[in-house]
Design a protein around this motif. Structure first.
Motif, PDB file in Angstrom:
ATOM      1  N   ARG A  87       0.820  -1.088   0.072  1.00 25.86           N
ATOM      2  CA  ARG A  87       0.170   0.191   0.070  1.00 25.86           C
ATOM      3  C   ARG A  87       0.852   1.080   0.070  1.00 25.86           C
ATOM      4  O   ARG A  87       0.571   2.443  -0.640  1.00 25.86           O
ATOM      5  CB  ARG A  87      -0.853  -0.093   1.063  1.00 25.86           C
ATOM      6  N   SER A  88       1.861   1.131   0.854  1.00 25.52           N
ATOM      7  CA  SER A  88       2.775   2.480   0.713  1.00 25.52           C
ATOM      8  C   SER A  88       3.237   2.619  -0.638  1.00 25.52           C
ATOM      9  O   SER A  88       3.547   3.591  -1.019  1.00 25.52           O
ATOM     10  CB  SER A  88       3.747   2.269   1.755  1.00 25.52           C
TER      11      SER A  88
ATOM     12  N   LYS B 293       2.845   5.864  -2.933  1.00 27.59           N
ATOM     13  CA  LYS B 293       3.835   6.593  -3.587  1.00 27.59           C
ATOM     14  C   LYS B 293       4.152   6.637  -5.194  1.00 27.59           C
ATOM     15  O   LYS B 293       4.433   7.711  -5.604  1.00 27.59           O
ATOM     16  CB  LYS B 293       5.384   5.938  -3.053  1.00 27.59           C
ATOM     17  N   ASN B 294       3.924   5.452  -5.832  1.00 26.54           N
ATOM     18  CA  ASN B 294       3.750   5.632  -7.193  1.00 26.54           C
ATOM     19  C   ASN B 294       2.559   6.296  -7.764  1.00 26.54           C
ATOM     20  O   ASN B 294       2.911   7.210  -8.764  1.00 26.54           O
ATOM     21  CB  ASN B 294       3.526   4.255  -7.686  1.00 26.54           C
ATOM     22  N   ALA B 295       1.624   6.500  -7.147  1.00 31.49           N
ATOM     23  CA  ALA B 295       0.458   7.235  -7.617  1.00 31.49           C
ATOM     24  C   ALA B 295       0.718   8.366  -7.540  1.00 31.49           C
ATOM     25  O   ALA B 295       0.609   9.341  -8.341  1.00 31.49           O
ATOM     26  CB  ALA B 295      -0.676   6.912  -6.797  1.00 31.49           C
TER      27      ALA B 295
ATOM     28  N   GLY C 222       2.837  13.830  -9.975  1.00 29.89           N
ATOM     29  CA  GLY C 222       3.696  15.082  -9.807  1.00 29.89           C
ATOM     30  C   GLY C 222       3.510  15.762  -8.252  1.00 29.89           C
ATOM     31  O   GLY C 222       3.609  16.682  -7.985  1.00 29.89           O
ATOM     32  N   LEU C 223       2.781  14.823  -7.142  1.00 30.82           N
ATOM     33  CA  LEU C 223       2.566  15.076  -5.895  1.00 30.82           C
ATOM     34  C   LEU C 223       3.685  14.863  -5.001  1.00 30.82           C
ATOM     35  O   LEU C 223       4.588  13.993  -5.192  1.00 30.82           O
ATOM     36  CB  LEU C 223       1.258  14.620  -5.567  1.00 30.82           C
ATOM     37  N   HIS C 224       3.873  15.738  -4.008  1.00 30.44           N
ATOM     38  CA  HIS C 224       4.801  15.457  -3.008  1.00 30.44           C
ATOM     39  C   HIS C 224       4.227  14.920  -1.705  1.00 30.44           C
ATOM     40  O   HIS C 224       2.976  15.022  -1.627  1.00 30.44           O
ATOM     41  CB  HIS C 224       5.728  16.898  -2.630  1.00 30.44           C
ATOM     42  N   LYS C 225       5.115  14.397  -0.872  1.00 33.97           N
ATOM     43  CA  LYS C 225       4.542  13.992   0.404  1.00 33.97           C
ATOM     44  C   LYS C 225       3.966  14.695   1.055  1.00 33.97           C
ATOM     45  O   LYS C 225       4.506  15.972   1.265  1.00 33.97           O
ATOM     46  CB  LYS C 225       5.708  13.226   1.336  1.00 33.97           C
ATOM     47  N   ARG C 226       2.963  14.378   2.009  1.00 29.25           N
ATOM     48  CA  ARG C 226       2.424  15.484   3.070  1.00 29.25           C
ATOM     49  C   ARG C 226       3.518  15.932   4.077  1.00 29.25           C
ATOM     50  O   ARG C 226       4.333  15.082   4.427  1.00 29.25           O
ATOM     51  CB  ARG C 226       1.173  14.878   3.379  1.00 29.25           C
ATOM     52  N   ASP C 227       3.358  16.871   4.875  1.00 33.04           N
ATOM     53  CA  ASP C 227       4.003  17.326   5.936  1.00 33.04           C
ATOM     54  C   ASP C 227       3.964  16.192   6.953  1.00 33.04           C
ATOM     55  O   ASP C 227       3.236  15.532   7.414  1.00 33.04           O
ATOM     56  CB  ASP C 227       3.597  18.601   6.378  1.00 33.04           C
TER      57      ASP C 227
END
Length: 375
Positions: A64-65, A69-71, A76-81
């Motif tokens: 799931r992680s 991450k791939n999605a 073009g999205l970054h990790k959440r804070d």
């Protein structure tokens, strides 16, 4: 869960709605109740320790992680804070919040996700394609789906079976069916449409994943996705399982009302003029939550619902059971054909000409020409 026992007790079956003209929900509810009463083990609670001991919980975390991450990378999205995830569905035996760390969030749900079981609903189509991406040209909020199939008797994942899913589009219309109450009933070309329908084989952990758009709403039903498991099926060269339809599990997956409300603010959902049925007023969901928890857990991919999300649900099946399913229509090489025995739909057309030969968008290349899954 967000539907409390007090809320559920206050809902009366006397006001059962007809979700589509010609389809009586009371019959579907009765069929579902009869099935649940015949099943000895209705949940996966008894599987918790075995799932953890076999390493399935850890693999769920990693899968799931990686999928999220791939999605995110693809969009073009970054990790959440602070590397945290937002999870709005408060599962039956957990207390997740927006501050829950990734490992706890993704590893902690296997023991408390329960088994949904209902009928296939009025708009099932036999002969759909084996493919991961079912969105085609439909507008809407992107959703990545992760379904895990567990044997309720052995508590083992069920590999090499086929999970089928289908749902309506953002304005409440199902592809592949022409019927009053399903969009423009005079448009017979919808019989040939295949959007938001697809099938995937399960991997060694019993997991099948899809990419779709979040379903819209239609009069009489809360927002939901139909799910079916085929334990004995053969993958044909044209990327279908053919038109002989048998299933060992038929269910419906639901979403938190808060999430639905947010999605409904986004176009084209916001332009849907059909009446909205809330979770608390849905008779099928009422029957489900009396015994099980059919609401999908999820995380946002970005900072808003428009950027999409990843959702997951585990459910149990009886691998020794297989029953025949009655589709509303069949998809053949010549196009869609109404099933006159289903009692649903408008005037059909076309004639069976073999299973489909065309391959729509979303069907992966290199799929084996034939494969017989075993349980």
């Amino acid at each position: 869960m967000q539907l409390t026992s007090l809320t559920l007790a206050a809902i009366s079956l006397a006001g059962v709605a007809v979700a589509h003209p010609g389809h009586d929900l009371s019959e579907e509810i009765a069929e579902r109740r009869a099935f649940v009463n015949s099943v000895e083990k209705r949940s996966l609670d008894h599987c918790a320790e075995k799932i953890k001991a076999r390493g399935l919980e850890a693999r769920n975390l990693a899968r799931r992680s990686a999928a999220v991450k791939n999605a995110r990378a693809a969009k073009g999205l970054h990790k959440r804070d602070n590397d945290t995830w937002e999870e709005s569905h408060n599962s039956t035996c957990s207390g997740y919040s927006e501050y829950t760390p990734i490992p706890e969030l993704f590893a902690g749900n296997a023991s408390c996700v329960l088994t949904p079981e209902v009928t296939q609903g009025p708009y099932y189509v036999g002969g759909e394609y084996v493919r991961e991406n079912v969105a085609e040209d439909q507008d809407g909020v992107e959703i990545h789906l992760d379904y895990q199939v567990i044997d309720v008797e052995t508590c083992e994942p069920v590999p090499h079976v086929y999970v089928e899913m289908w749902h309506c589009n953002s304005t409440g219309v199902y592809s592949g069916v022409v019927a009053n109450g399903n969009g423009d009933s005079s448009d017979e070309s919808n019989l040939d449409n295949t959007f938001l329908r697809g099938i995937q084989p399960t991997d060694r952990d019993g997991v099948a994943q899809f990419i779709s758009t979040f379903p819209g709403h239609y009069t009489g039903r809360a927002t939901h996705i139909h799910v079916m498991v085929h334990t004995n099926a053969t993958l044909l060269a044209n990327h279908t399982l053919g038109n002989e339809v048998y299933a060992s599990h038929v269910g419906q997956a639901f979403f938190d009302q808060d999430l639905i409300t947010e999605v409904e603010k986004v176009e084209p959902y916001a332009s849907n003029t059909q009446d909205i049925t809330l979770n608390a007023d849905d008779s099928i969901l009422l029957q489900e939550t009396a015994d099980v928890d059919p609401v999908m857990s999820y995380v946002y991919l970005g900072d808003s619902v428009e950027e999409g999300f990843f959702a997951w649900l585990a459910f149990g099946i009886n691998t020794t059971y297989s029953g025949e399913v009655t589709p509303a229509a069949f998809l053949y090489e010549s196009g869609g054909v109404e099933n006159s025995d289903s009692g649903v739909g408008g005037p059909g057309r076309g004639a069976p000409g073999g299973v489909p030969s065309g391959v729509p968008s979303g069907v992966p290349s290199g799929v084996p020409s034939e494969s017989t899954p075993t349980v």
